[in-house]
Motif scaffolding. Structure first.
Motif, mmCIF file in Angstrom:
data_model
loop_
_atom_site.group_PDB
_atom_site.id
_atom_site.type_symbol
_atom_site.label_atom_id
_atom_site.label_comp_id
_atom_site.label_asym_id
_atom_site.label_seq_id
_atom_site.Cartn_x
_atom_site.Cartn_y
_atom_site.Cartn_z
ATOM 1 N N MET A 1 0.825 -1.194 0.000
ATOM 2 C CA MET A 1 0.000 0.000 0.000
ATOM 3 C C MET A 1 0.868 1.257 0.000
ATOM 4 N N LEU A 2 1.983 1.197 0.703
ATOM 5 C CA LEU A 2 2.863 2.362 0.748
ATOM 6 C C LEU A 2 3.445 2.675 -0.623
ATOM 7 N N SER A 3 3.695 1.625 -1.431
ATOM 8 C CA SER A 3 4.219 1.859 -2.776
ATOM 9 C C SER A 3 3.202 2.594 -3.646
ATOM 10 N N ILE A 4 1.928 2.241 -3.506
ATOM 11 C CA ILE A 4 0.873 2.913 -4.273
ATOM 12 C C ILE A 4 0.768 4.372 -3.833
ATOM 13 N N LYS A 5 0.786 4.587 -2.542
ATOM 14 C CA LYS A 5 0.725 5.951 -2.009
ATOM 15 C C LYS A 5 1.915 6.771 -2.523
ATOM 16 N N ASN A 6 3.087 6.186 -2.459
ATOM 17 C CA ASN A 6 4.292 6.854 -2.931
ATOM 18 C C ASN A 6 4.198 7.180 -4.419
ATOM 19 N N PHE A 7 3.651 6.252 -5.192
ATOM 20 C CA PHE A 7 3.469 6.478 -6.630
ATOM 21 C C PHE A 7 2.628 7.721 -6.889
ATOM 22 N N PHE A 8 1.448 7.789 -6.259
ATOM 23 C CA PHE A 8 0.558 8.922 -6.498
ATOM 24 C C PHE A 8 1.129 10.237 -5.961
ATOM 25 N N GLU A 9 1.901 10.176 -4.896
ATOM 26 C CA GLU A 9 2.436 11.405 -4.312
ATOM 27 C C GLU A 9 3.675 11.927 -5.015
ATOM 28 N N THR A 10 4.444 11.045 -5.667
ATOM 29 C CA THR A 10 5.737 11.476 -6.200
ATOM 30 C C THR A 10 5.888 11.383 -7.716
ATOM 31 N N ASP A 11 4.964 10.745 -8.414
ATOM 32 C CA ASP A 11 5.123 10.583 -9.864
ATOM 33 C C ASP A 11 5.122 11.936 -10.565
ATOM 34 N N LYS A 12 6.182 12.206 -11.298
ATOM 35 C CA LYS A 12 6.340 13.512 -11.955
ATOM 36 C C LYS A 12 5.294 13.764 -13.040
ATOM 37 N N ASP A 13 4.892 12.726 -13.772
ATOM 38 C CA ASP A 13 3.879 12.898 -14.814
ATOM 39 C C ASP A 13 2.531 13.259 -14.201
ATOM 40 N N LEU A 14 2.179 12.619 -13.106
ATOM 41 C CA LEU A 14 0.922 12.965 -12.434
ATOM 42 C C LEU A 14 0.982 14.380 -11.861
ATOM 43 N N GLN A 15 2.142 14.757 -11.357
ATOM 44 C CA GLN A 15 2.299 16.115 -10.825
ATOM 45 C C GLN A 15 2.170 17.163 -11.939
ATOM 46 N N ARG A 16 2.627 16.809 -13.136
ATOM 47 C CA ARG A 16 2.476 17.741 -14.270
ATOM 48 C C ARG A 16 1.016 17.877 -14.678
ATOM 49 N N ILE A 17 0.276 16.774 -14.621
ATOM 50 C CA ILE A 17 -1.142 16.801 -14.967
ATOM 51 C C ILE A 17 -1.914 17.598 -13.927
ATOM 52 N N ASP A 18 -1.581 17.365 -12.660
ATOM 53 C CA ASP A 18 -2.322 18.012 -11.573
ATOM 54 C C ASP A 18 -1.384 18.225 -10.387
ATOM 55 N N SER A 19 -0.925 19.438 -10.215
ATOM 56 C CA SER A 19 0.024 19.744 -9.142
ATOM 57 C C SER A 19 -0.631 19.793 -7.763
ATOM 58 N N LYS A 20 -1.959 19.714 -7.715
ATOM 59 C CA LYS A 20 -2.677 19.809 -6.443
ATOM 60 C C LYS A 20 -3.132 18.448 -5.913
ATOM 61 N N ILE A 21 -2.442 17.396 -6.308
ATOM 62 C CA ILE A 21 -2.814 16.054 -5.873
ATOM 63 C C ILE A 21 -2.595 15.912 -4.369
ATOM 64 N N GLN A 22 -3.611 15.372 -3.716
ATOM 65 C CA GLN A 22 -3.527 15.049 -2.294
ATOM 66 C C GLN A 22 -3.969 13.604 -2.114
ATOM 67 N N CYS A 23 -3.270 12.888 -1.241
ATOM 68 C CA CYS A 23 -3.560 11.475 -1.019
ATOM 69 C C CYS A 23 -3.924 11.227 0.434
ATOM 70 N N GLN A 24 -4.902 10.360 0.609
ATOM 71 C CA GLN A 24 -5.289 9.893 1.936
ATOM 72 C C GLN A 24 -5.396 8.379 1.845
ATOM 73 N N PHE A 25 -4.524 7.683 2.578
ATOM 74 C CA PHE A 25 -4.516 6.230 2.527
ATOM 75 C C PHE A 25 -4.610 5.653 3.929
ATOM 76 N N SER A 26 -5.325 4.549 4.032
ATOM 77 C CA SER A 26 -5.417 3.780 5.270
ATOM 78 C C SER A 26 -4.814 2.414 4.998
ATOM 79 N N THR A 27 -3.609 2.187 5.490
ATOM 80 C CA THR A 27 -2.959 0.905 5.230
ATOM 81 C C THR A 27 -3.683 -0.240 5.930
ATOM 82 N N SER A 28 -4.324 0.031 7.065
ATOM 83 C CA SER A 28 -5.041 -1.037 7.763
ATOM 84 C C SER A 28 -6.262 -1.501 6.973
ATOM 85 N N GLU A 29 -6.911 -0.593 6.266
ATOM 86 C CA GLU A 29 -8.082 -0.942 5.454
ATOM 87 C C GLU A 29 -7.706 -1.318 4.022
ATOM 88 N N GLY A 30 -6.507 -0.936 3.588
ATOM 89 C CA GLY A 30 -6.095 -1.187 2.208
ATOM 90 C C GLY A 30 -6.825 -0.318 1.212
#
Length: 84
Positions: A1-30
């Protein structure tokens, strides 16, 4: 789950598409939510015998509907590379 969170928070292409990306993840719930000004996504990670199954549901605004298949293809490709 941390890898997915890291992907959405740090991917440069996603940041170029939308610089205002915010992530909320619950690893216990997946589960997680990704929100930005251009799209929203729900992420769910479920364990299975081979490792994990990842479900990403992306909500695009109507104006971006013609690009839906390209967005889907890009995210699948990037996730496959990132999680390999």
């Amino acid at each position: 789950m941390l890898s997915i969170k890291n992907f959405f928070e740090t991917d440069k292409d996603l940041q170029r598409i939308d610089s205002k990306i915010q992530c909320q993840f619950s690893t216990s719930e997946g589960k997680g939510k990704v929100t930005g000004s251009q799209f929203k996504a729900d992420v769910q990670v479920s364990p299975n015998a081979a490792g994990s199954q990842i479900l990403v549901v992306i909500d695009l605004p109507l104006i971006l509907t013609p690009f839906k298949s390209k967005v889907e293809e890009t995210i699948k490709k990037k996730l496959a590379k990132y999680l390999a």
